[in-house]
Design a protein around this motif. Structure first.
Motif, mmCIF file in Angstrom:
data_model
loop_
_atom_site.group_PDB
_atom_site.id
_atom_site.type_symbol
_atom_site.label_atom_id
_atom_site.label_comp_id
_atom_site.label_asym_id
_atom_site.label_seq_id
_atom_site.Cartn_x
_atom_site.Cartn_y
_atom_site.Cartn_z
ATOM 1 N N GLY A 146 -8.835 0.267 -5.549
ATOM 2 C CA GLY A 146 -7.558 -0.438 -5.429
ATOM 3 C C GLY A 146 -6.529 0.422 -4.747
ATOM 4 O O GLY A 146 -6.876 1.409 -4.082
ATOM 5 N N GLY A 147 -5.271 0.053 -4.872
ATOM 6 C CA GLY A 147 -4.161 0.866 -4.364
ATOM 7 C C GLY A 147 -4.289 1.174 -2.887
ATOM 8 O O GLY A 147 -4.699 0.330 -2.089
ATOM 9 N N VAL A 148 -3.962 2.397 -2.538
ATOM 10 C CA VAL A 148 -3.942 2.793 -1.131
ATOM 11 C C VAL A 148 -5.366 2.774 -0.552
ATOM 12 O O VAL A 148 -5.569 2.469 0.623
ATOM 13 N N ASP A 149 -6.349 3.057 -1.382
ATOM 14 C CA ASP A 149 -7.760 3.037 -0.968
ATOM 15 C C ASP A 149 -8.149 1.632 -0.485
ATOM 16 O O ASP A 149 -8.707 1.461 0.615
ATOM 17 N N GLY A 150 -7.822 0.639 -1.300
ATOM 18 C CA GLY A 150 -8.114 -0.748 -0.929
ATOM 19 C C GLY A 150 -7.392 -1.132 0.349
ATOM 20 O O GLY A 150 -7.977 -1.777 1.236
ATOM 21 N N ALA A 151 -6.133 -0.737 0.453
ATOM 22 C CA ALA A 151 -5.333 -1.086 1.640
ATOM 23 C C ALA A 151 -5.934 -0.449 2.897
ATOM 24 O O ALA A 151 -6.022 -1.099 3.952
ATOM 25 N N ILE A 152 -6.373 0.793 2.801
ATOM 26 C CA ILE A 152 -6.956 1.484 3.960
ATOM 27 C C ILE A 152 -8.276 0.814 4.366
ATOM 28 O O ILE A 152 -8.512 0.563 5.550
ATOM 29 N N HIS A 153 -9.113 0.498 3.399
ATOM 30 C CA HIS A 153 -10.389 -0.164 3.731
ATOM 31 C C HIS A 153 -10.158 -1.552 4.338
ATOM 32 O O HIS A 153 -10.825 -1.920 5.304
ATOM 33 N N ARG A 154 -9.204 -2.289 3.804
ATOM 34 C CA ARG A 154 -8.924 -3.627 4.365
ATOM 35 C C ARG A 154 -8.454 -3.515 5.805
ATOM 36 O O ARG A 154 -8.875 -4.273 6.678
ATOM 37 N N ALA A 155 -7.577 -2.557 6.066
ATOM 38 C CA ALA A 155 -7.010 -2.435 7.410
ATOM 39 C C ALA A 155 -8.010 -1.819 8.393
ATOM 40 O O ALA A 155 -7.999 -2.144 9.584
#
Ligand code: ADP
Length: 177
Positions: free
Chosen positions: A37-46
């Protein structure tokens, strides 16, 4: 390098790290490196699914260490994945958090990267108090900059205004020490 010149290489800003066009953005990952989740999830999504595919080849990462991958669909060329400590209030927490910043910068220097963006590692789900984490981060970043001349600019990207102010305080405290 003078102390002023060192501190000029540190920038703080509020925003979304996935939008940073740096040579590398740092991901606050978990030890599987398989997303979260968090920044990890955001980086993988982007970055897109190719990032996860490359992460699968790495076999995880112990707390305090760092691994590098390409950035895929991110504006950043590389992602440096590091695993922060889960905060327990023990001296080892600070050592591990500092190691994250140092190992990321060591890897960045080995790849001759000039611009790096960090999030507030461990300050989300992992529960590290922001003021303590900020002091550790700023000190480790300053030490990294004095070790590695090739690094031109380090930006810490804070999601919230409260976190940004904590970092601003840590930066002025260390500069005026
Ligand atoms: P950890 O598990 O290391 O605590 P988190 O992702 O939960 O990692 O949180 C780390 C920090 O990253 C938190 O301060 C959180 O507010 C921040 N954060 C979350 N998403 C983003 C983003 N897109 N850009 C920058 N910072 C972010």
């Amino acid at each position: 390098m003078t102390v002023d010149a060192l501190f000029r290489k540190i920038a703080l800003q509020q925003g979304d790290i996935t939008r940073m066009a740096a040579d590398a953005v740092v991901n606050a990952a978990n030890s599987t490196l398989l997303g979260g989740g968090g920044v990890d999830g955001a980086i993988h999504r982007a970055a897109g699914p190719e990032l996860l595919a490359e992460c699968r080849t790495l076999g995880g990462c112990p707390t305090g260490e760092a691994r590098i991958t390409r950035g895929y669909n991110l504006p950043a060329r590389y992602v440096i994945h590091t695993v922060g400590p889960v905060y327990r209030g023990l001296p080892a927490d600070a050592r591990m958090l500092s190691a994250c910043y140092r190992n990321c910068l060591k890897l960045a220097a080995a790849y001759q990267l000039e611009t790096i963006a960090f999030p507030a590692i461990s300050c989300g789900v992992y529960g590290y108090p922001i003021a303590d984490a900020a002091a550790i981060a700023i000190e480790a970043i300053r030490d990294g900059l004095s070790l590695y001349d090739s690094i031109r600019q380090i930006t810490v990207v804070l999601f919230s205004g409260t976190d940004l102010r904590a970092y601003e305080r840590a930066l002025s405290a260390l500069r005026n020490r």
